[in-house]
Each structure stands twice: as structure tokens, then as C-alpha cells.
Design an enzyme around this catalytic site. Structure first.
Site, short mmCIF file in Angstrom:
data_model
loop_
_atom_site.label_atom_id
_atom_site.label_comp_id
_atom_site.label_asym_id
_atom_site.label_seq_id
_atom_site.Cartn_x
_atom_site.Cartn_y
_atom_site.Cartn_z
N TYR A 154 0.82 -1.21 0.00
CA TYR A 154 0.00 0.00 0.00
C TYR A 154 0.86 1.26 0.00
CZ TYR A 154 1.26 0.64 4.89
OH TYR A 154 1.97 0.84 6.04
N ILE B 173 -7.34 0.63 10.51
CA ILE B 173 -8.48 1.54 10.53
C ILE B 173 -9.70 0.87 9.91
CG2 ILE B 173 -7.09 3.64 10.58
CD1 ILE B 173 -7.45 3.87 7.56
N TYR C 188 -8.58 8.06 11.16
CA TYR C 188 -8.02 8.42 12.46
C TYR C 188 -8.84 9.49 13.20
CZ TYR C 188 -4.04 5.66 11.01
OH TYR C 188 -3.24 4.61 10.60
N PHE D 198 2.41 9.73 3.47
CA PHE D 198 2.79 9.56 4.87
C PHE D 198 3.24 8.14 5.20
CE2 PHE D 198 -1.85 9.21 4.56
CZ PHE D 198 -2.07 7.94 5.09
N ASP D 199 3.01 7.20 4.31
CA ASP D 199 3.44 5.82 4.60
C ASP D 199 3.39 5.00 3.32
OD1 ASP D 199 2.37 3.20 6.93
OD2 ASP D 199 4.32 3.68 6.08
N PHE E 88 -5.59 5.48 0.02
CA PHE E 88 -4.67 4.36 0.05
C PHE E 88 -4.73 3.61 -1.28
CE2 PHE E 88 -3.07 4.06 4.33
CZ PHE E 88 -4.00 4.77 5.08
#
Length: 567
Positions: free
Chosen positions: A65, A95, A121, A75-76, A138
Site C-alpha cells: 500500500y 483503521i 483516524y 505519509f506511509d 490508500f
């Protein structure tokens, strides 16, 4: 009447199922986007998957992902790490948007999910990377999934759940678990039974199967394990000992195992020198950040039990207050408290490198001898976090960046290059995204970014992180190609990386811009000496190589002459 159904109950069940497992009118086509359920989750198909099967709750899924904010800020990414991400579907390990979305995917499918804050979040976000109330995107590829029954995936341990556990967490290698177990042979013979046994997961207990199985279990879970010899006692078996019966060679075991509880143990510094064991879990998800003001109860002891500090645990003793990342306490305590939640109680074991080092230290109740490992019991009573960038207006961001830069400068002058580097990095983060800045603020932000990146490059050179220094200087030169300091420091990095030609290009360019720069001239001398040194090494290497080739050639010509002389 046994065939009659309660319609209201069936209707309630269907409504609940629609929230949990959304369905489609028709399969998505590549490029199409549809809403899943009724909470704002959207899915856009990027690549078709295989077959018709999709994973279900309880299955262990493996995905790649990339996560971004709506403005494109990443961010990731598991792809960047090069390692797929695994989790158990429908267990709250991720999540809600993931749990709901990924169960609609087929093997090999690639989809883009747009997930509202309520399914991500929420109001708190996930500092420092995800702001409050953020809608996330995502890009997910479902690689595979597997039902978690064959624990080792080799048929060696099969697990059947007798009683489900609580929550979703599982013990890790460093954790201390408390278990009950009963071991029988295939014919039902009881060979071992024990209640209230405590052990560290990675150290194991009784046979290898226990530590393997317990890592897949939840608190309160009770399971039946079918254990093949390779995870039991193998070809040797086990002799009877005390209350434990004999186990024959190559015996398959049936183990009933209950995970009563465990204490989470974490390696705070990733080198086993600051270890934290949680005695009581804290509240919520928030933790102190760098610059937070914390208030704790604290007892500090040496390994022989000598008490050297007691704050807040006895009547009449005040709580202990300090500001994180300001060197107001030892490094190990500073780092550990930033991993804690409000109300958390933990035991910290801190090696000398992160405690008082090789010097004697006089504390409130006793002297800590040189090279002492210290043990703290700590409770995080409260904390006030340092303001995050998304809670600031543009001028506050510039002021905060300037403050961090000055802190970095002071740390650099004190020779604390790692801490200084972190300050410069934080300063740049405050002003990294300047789209909301006015022209004057953009000008100020650019000057700060250039200054902090150059100073950080100087830190990286001191820390011998030459590749990072080169990258920071290159970032400056992308916006200011004639910056002499950036050229000079990048040349220094190139010299250490043995890229001497690139170093010479930077130095020559710097001297074109500032011919009288003394530092650049001195560095040019260093470079020339390095070049001479490398040229000598090259000459010696090639000289030796050609000499060896000459010897080989002479042998080749000598051999036929010897044969001719005998003829």
C-alpha cells in the site's frame, strides 16, 4: 412452527450486515469508482484481481500500500520499505476503512480507497503525519490471504480456538506471558500440566510450540494445539521428570493452552539498552512529543536495590516535572517517556550509555556509581504536548522554525550533532508546505529552509553520514544553484564518498563565484592531496597487475622452448 422466522430480527441482521459487508450491484470495471456502504468509503478499481474469492474476517491478509493525504502528501508506504504489510482482517488491527474495503478485493487486485476521517483516524489524527479530521487515500494491492490455523504454515502446529480472547493484540518476542497449559499424547495420556507459568516469549517454555502459538493468541484466548514432533521433542523425546511424564520419540502432542495475560516489553532504543515493561496500560492513543512538558511519579534504583530518587510515590513527595528532548533527565528516561500514554505504569531498565555513563552522579537519595545500569518505576501522570504544525497559523510556523533553528545552532556549538540535526529537521517540517504563505512569508520560509538544510548538512558531515549531507546540499542547490556553502559542503561529502571528480566540479564552481573563499581553497588542497593519493594507489595496482601479466607471458613463451630443446 419450527420453519417460522422472526421478520424483525432478520431485518435487523440485514441492516447490520450492510454496514459491515457492503455489496455491489455489478462488478467494478477498471477506472470506475463506487461508494462502499453508507459511511463515505469510496473504492476505485485500478487493476482486476483473480477469480471471485475475497478474504473474510479472521483471515490474515498480505498487502502492499501507499497512503497519502488528499493534497498528495505521502505519509506511509510498504512499497518504499520493500516489505508487504500483514494483518488479520476484521479484528480492529487497522483503521475501519481498511477492514471494510479490503474484504471486497480479490487476489492480485489493485484499488484506490478514499477513506473519510470517521473510518480513519478521526478527530485526533495520528501525529505527526496525519492531521485531525483528515480524509486519506490508500493505493492497495491485495497480494494474498491465509486463514490463521496452520500457525507455522508447514503443518507443524494446527490451532483450534476453544475460547476467543479479548481485543486484537498479540504478545511479541520480548513480552512476558502468563499461561496455563495441559499436554497429552495422542492416546490421551496426560504428560504435563501447569497453571500460572510466566516466561518471556522469545525464551520459550516446555517445547517450541508454546512460544510459536502464544504469539498468535489474544488475552484470555484458550486453544487446542496439534503439535508435530518438530515443534515438540523431535526424535529424542523427553524423559519423565518430577510431575512431568515421559514423551516418546517422534510423538505428536495435544496441548490445551490458555493465555491468561502478558506484560508488554519493548526495546525503546532498538539496541536492548533501554527496555520498557508495561505494568499497567495507559489511556487512549496520545503520547508526549518532543518538547512536551510531562509530570510523572518516579522511583529510581540501582540493580542492588539502592534507592536514589523517589518522587510522587510516597506521601509528601512531589511529582517530577520535566520537558522532553531538553536534556533535563537522562537520555533513556527521556526517550522512554515519549513512548508512554497517560496513566501508564512501566518498569524501565536503562544501561549506562543511556543513563549516567562512566561518571559518578550524585542524586537526591544516593550516589549512582560510574557505569551503572539503573531501574525506574514510572507512572505518566499527565503531559502537555508541544504545539503541532497543523495547529499553527503561518506566522507561528515561521517563528517555531526559527526557534528550532536557534536550538539547533546551540546544540551544534556544544558538539551535540545528532540532537542538532533533529532540531534542523523539525524546523524544516514546520515550513515545508508553504502554499498558504504570503509572498513575504514564503521569502522568510525559503531563507530558513536553506539555512537549516545547510546546517543539517554540517551535522551530517560531523556524524559521518556523508550521503545524507550530499542530499541536503543538493536540495539547497535546486533552489539556489550558486550557494557557495552548499557547493563547499557537498564537495566535502563527495570527497568522503570518494567521488573526487564531482567534488572538483563543486569546488571549481564555488571558486568561480567566490574566488577568495579561504575555506573552499583549503578544501581544494585537501582534494588535490586525495587525488594524488588515489593516483598513486592506481599506479601501484596497475603496475602490479601488468607485472603479473608479464610473468605469465614469459612462462607461456618459455614452455615451447624447453620442448624444442629436447626434440
Amino acid at each position: 412452527m419450527e420453519d417460522d422466522f422472526d421478520f424483525s430480527a432478520a431485518g435487523a441482521m440485514n441492516d447490520e450486515m450492510m454496514d459491515e459487508t457492503p455489496s455491489y450491484d455489478a462488478p467494478l470495471k477498471v477506472g470506475e469508482e463506487k461508494e462502499i456502504g453508507n459511511q463515505g468509503l469510496k473504492k476505485k478499481l485500478l487493476k482486476e484481481g483473480e477469480g471471485w474469492d475475497t478474504p473474510d474476517n479472521g483471515d490474515e491478509v498480505e498487502v502492499h500500500y501507499t497512503g497519502t493525504l488528499l493534497d498528495g502528501t505521502q505519509f506511509d508506504s510498504s512499497r518504499d520499505r520493500g516489505t508487504p504489510f500483514k494483518f488479520t482482517l476484521g479484528q480492529g488491527q487497522v483503521i475501519k476503512g481498511w477492514d471494510q474495503g479490503i474484504k471486497t478485493m480479490k487476489k492480485g487486485e489493485n484499488a484506490l480507497f478514499t477513506i473519510p476521517a470517521e473510518l480513519a483516524y478521526g478527530e485526533s489524527g495520528s501525529p505527526p503525519t496525519i492531521p485531525p479530521n483528515a480524509t486519506l487515500q490508500f493505493d492497495v494491492q491485495l497480494l494474498s490471504w491465509l486463514s490463521v490455523k496452520d500457525i507455522c504454515k508447514d503443518g507443524g502446529i494446527f490451532k483450534k480456538i476453544l475460547n476467543k480472547g479479548e481485543k486484537w493484540e498479540n504478545p511479541k518476542d520480548l513480552d512476558e506471558v502468563l499461561v496455563n497449559y495441559e499436554v497429552r499424547l495422542e492416546d490421551g495420556t496426560l504428560v504435563a500440566k501447569s497453571d500460572g507459568v510466566e516466561f518471556t516469549v522469545q525464551d520459550g517454555h516446555f517445547c517450541p510450540a508454546l512460544s510459536k502459538a502464544v504469539k498468535t493468541m489474544k488475552k484470555g484466548e484458550k486453544v487446542l494445539l496439534m503439535v508435530k514432533p518438530q515443534y515438540g521433542f523431535g526424535e529424542k523425546g523427553k524423559q519423565a521428570l518430577g510431575n512431568e511424564g515421559a514423551i516418546p520419540a517422534n510423538a505428536t502432542l495435544q496441548i490445551t493452552l490458555e493465555l491468561v495475560s502478558w506484560k508488554t516489553v519493548s526495546d525503546v532504543t532498538k539496541d536492548r539498552k533501554v527496555m520498557k515493561k508495561i505494568l499497567k496500560e495507559g489511556e487512549g492513543y496520545e503520547r508526549p512529543n518532543e518538547g512536551a512538558v510531562v509530570q510523572v511519579k518516579l522511583i529510581g534504583k540501582l540493580q542492588d536495590g539502592t534507592l536514589f530518587i523517589n518522587r510522587g510515590y510516597d506521601d509528601g513527595t512531589e511529582l517530577f516535572d520535566f520537558k522532553t528532548d531538553e536534556e533535563q533527565v537522562i537520555d533513556g528516561l527521556d526517550r522512554a517517556v515519549m513512548t508512554m500514554k497517560k496513566g501508564e505504569v512501566a518498569i524501565l531498565t536503562i544501561a549506562p550509555e543511556y543513563a549516567f555513563g562512566s561518571t559518578e552522579s550524585k542524586q537526591e537519595l544516593a550516589v549512582v556509581p560510574p557505569n551503572s545500569t539503573v531501574i525506574y518505576e514510572i507512572e505518566l501522570n499527565s503531559f502537555i504536548k508541544e504545539k503541532e504544525s497543523w495547529d499553527m497559523n503561518t506566522q507561528e510556523k515561521i517563528e517555531a522554525a526559527g526557534k528550532k533553528k536557534e536550538e539547533g545552532n546551540s546544540l551544534f556549538k556544544a558538539g551535540k550533532y545528532l540532537k542538532a540535526s533533529k532540531r534542523y529537521e523539525k524546523a524544516v517540517k514546520y515550513i515545508e508546505y508553504d502554499t498558504s504563505f504570503d509572498d513575504e512569508e514564503k521569502k522568510q520560509a525559503k531563507a530558513l529552509k536553506v539555512s537549516c538544510n545547510l546546517n543539517n548538512a554540517a551535522c551530517k558531515l560531523k556524524l559521518k553520514e556523508y550521503k545524507q549531507a550530499e542530499k541536503l546540499c543538493t536540495k539547497v542547490l535546486e533552489s539556489d544553484s550558486g550557494n557557495v556553502k552548499a557547493l563547499y559542503r557537498r564537495a566535502q561529502a563527495y570527497i568522503h564518498l570518494a567521488d573526487l571528480d564531482l567534488a572538483e566540479l563543486d569546488i571549481k564552481k564555488a571558486l568561480e563565484i567566490d574566488p577568495d573563499n579561504r575555506d573552499v581553497k583549503l578544501e581544494y588542497k585537501v582534494l588535490k592531496e586525495k587525488m594524488k593519493e588515489y593516483n598513486k594507489k592506481d599506479a601501484k595496482f596497475y603496475g602490479n597487475m601488468f607485472a603479473k601479466l608479464g610473468v605469465l607471458d614469459s612462462k607461456k613463451t618459455a614452455a615451447p622452448m624447453a620442448i624444442d630443446s629436447k626434440a
